[in-house]
Design an enzyme around this catalytic site. Structure first.
Site, mmCIF file in Angstrom:
data_model
loop_
_atom_site.group_PDB
_atom_site.id
_atom_site.type_symbol
_atom_site.label_atom_id
_atom_site.label_comp_id
_atom_site.label_asym_id
_atom_site.label_seq_id
_atom_site.Cartn_x
_atom_site.Cartn_y
_atom_site.Cartn_z
ATOM 1 N N CYS A 173 56.270 -6.054 55.672
ATOM 2 C CA CYS A 173 56.314 -7.261 54.855
ATOM 3 C C CYS A 173 56.178 -8.478 55.764
ATOM 4 O O CYS A 173 56.812 -8.536 56.824
ATOM 5 C CB CYS A 173 57.628 -7.330 54.078
ATOM 6 S SG CYS A 173 57.793 -8.783 53.008
ATOM 7 N N HIS A 215 55.327 -4.117 45.398
ATOM 8 C CA HIS A 215 55.992 -4.836 46.485
ATOM 9 C C HIS A 215 56.019 -6.339 46.193
ATOM 10 O O HIS A 215 57.061 -6.985 46.317
ATOM 11 C CB HIS A 215 55.261 -4.556 47.796
ATOM 12 C CG HIS A 215 55.869 -5.211 48.992
ATOM 13 N ND1 HIS A 215 56.537 -4.495 49.963
ATOM 14 C CD2 HIS A 215 55.920 -6.514 49.385
ATOM 15 C CE1 HIS A 215 56.970 -5.334 50.900
ATOM 16 N NE2 HIS A 215 56.604 -6.569 50.565
ATOM 17 N N GLU A 216 54.870 -6.880 45.787
ATOM 18 C CA GLU A 216 54.794 -8.309 45.507
ATOM 19 C C GLU A 216 55.557 -8.672 44.232
ATOM 20 O O GLU A 216 56.188 -9.741 44.155
ATOM 21 C CB GLU A 216 53.332 -8.759 45.393
ATOM 22 C CG GLU A 216 52.482 -8.482 46.627
ATOM 23 C CD GLU A 216 53.081 -9.029 47.907
ATOM 24 O OE1 GLU A 216 53.895 -9.983 47.842
ATOM 25 O OE2 GLU A 216 52.746 -8.512 48.987
ATOM 26 N N HIS A 219 59.120 -9.296 44.949
ATOM 27 C CA HIS A 219 59.369 -10.639 45.476
ATOM 28 C C HIS A 219 59.570 -11.650 44.355
ATOM 29 O O HIS A 219 60.418 -12.546 44.449
ATOM 30 C CB HIS A 219 58.211 -11.092 46.361
ATOM 31 C CG HIS A 219 58.284 -10.606 47.766
ATOM 32 N ND1 HIS A 219 59.321 -10.933 48.612
ATOM 33 C CD2 HIS A 219 57.439 -9.825 48.496
ATOM 34 C CE1 HIS A 219 59.116 -10.381 49.805
ATOM 35 N NE2 HIS A 219 57.977 -9.700 49.756
#
Length: 276
Positions: A173, A215-216, A219
């Site tokens: 990351c 993953h994004e 966030h």
């Protein structure tokens, strides 16, 4: 099963995916169902990667209702270039992001600036919180370099369904420079989102694109990749996390807002919709 150790910080030679879809096409997602049967993985070094980008999703079911997040104001979308990557443990990374309601030239410029910093830092995916903006915007390009592959922009994304099959992957990351460890995630997802023009669409993703998206998306929900690691895996990077916490304290003069030593594993299904 072989895993890749270059997830969101891909090396310069990474060439993992053939063109998929571009932020430059105004009618980009009008024919997304055709993509499901035509787009394939492509790599000059991995001839056996011939599985489709997208995977079939079972019959539609009523989506799990979720309280709508707040709409971003003009000030929430103000930025200066060049953008800078926000590193752990900055509290910006834990704040939940606001939905975007205005699709204008400023938003397009922000997406462009995010791609610029993503490429400069050898990334293949980036979310707005990672550049200090808590709004629901992500960009990614699995090829990892400008002019290669296709640039993908997703606004206000939601996970509609996800697969029962879980797969491990060695993730990195940009907000955790130099740190890599295994994370288990669903192999495929179906998402609802808007493109850079505000047009709504739904699409199914699998393999690497699904991994990058999840993953994004985390966030945007204030979830970080180490929240999804097992305790054993977390132990392998705990010292590196503590080094970032110390760096933050030295830079800001403030105590770290969180400590890896006191970390509690978060619920694995945060932000997810229905299984398929």
């Amino acid at each position: 099963m072989a895993v890749c150790n270059c997830f969101l910080q891909a090396p310069p030679l990474s060439r993992l995916l053939s063109p998929v879809f571009s932020r430059r096409a105004t009618n980009l997602f009008a024919g997304y169902t055709q993509l499901k049967s035509t787009v394939m993985f492509s790599s000059s070094s991995a001839a056996n990667r011939t599985g489709p980008l997208t995977s079939p999703i079972r019959a539609e079911v009523k989506r799990v209702s979720r309280k709508e997040s707040e709409i971003a104001s003009a000030s929430d979308l103000q930025f200066e270039t060049p953008l800078k990557i926000v590193e752990y443990p900055d509290p910006i990374l834990r704040a939940k992001s606001k939905r975007i309601g205005v699709f204008d030239e400023n938003l397009k410029n922000l997406a462009d600036a995010m791609f610029d910093i993503m490429y400069k830092t050898d990334g293949i995916g980036l979310s707005a919180p990672q550049v200090g903006l808590n709004v629901q915007l992500m960009v990614f390009n699995p090829a990892g370099e400008s002019g290669e592959g296709e640039e993908i922009v997703l606004v206000n994304p939601k996970i509609n369904k996800y697969s029962d099959k879980l797969v491990p992957f060695n993730e990195g990351c940009l907000s955790f420079p130099g740190i890599y460890a295994d994370v288990v995630r669903p192999q495929s997802v179906k998402i609802d989102a808007r493109d850079i023009t505000g047009a709504k669409f739904s699409i199914s993703l699998s393999r690497l694109p699904a991994r990058i998206f999840q993953h994004e998306y985390d966030h945007l929900e204030g979830v970080l990749f180490f929240d999804r690691m097992t305790d054993d895996v977390l132990d392998t990077i705990r010292e590196e996390l503590e080094a970032l916490e110390k760096k933050y304290e030295e830079k800001t003069g403030l105590p770290s807002p969180e400590k890896a030593q006191a970390r509690q594993k978060r619920k694995a299904g945060v932000g997810f919709g229905k299984r398929r």
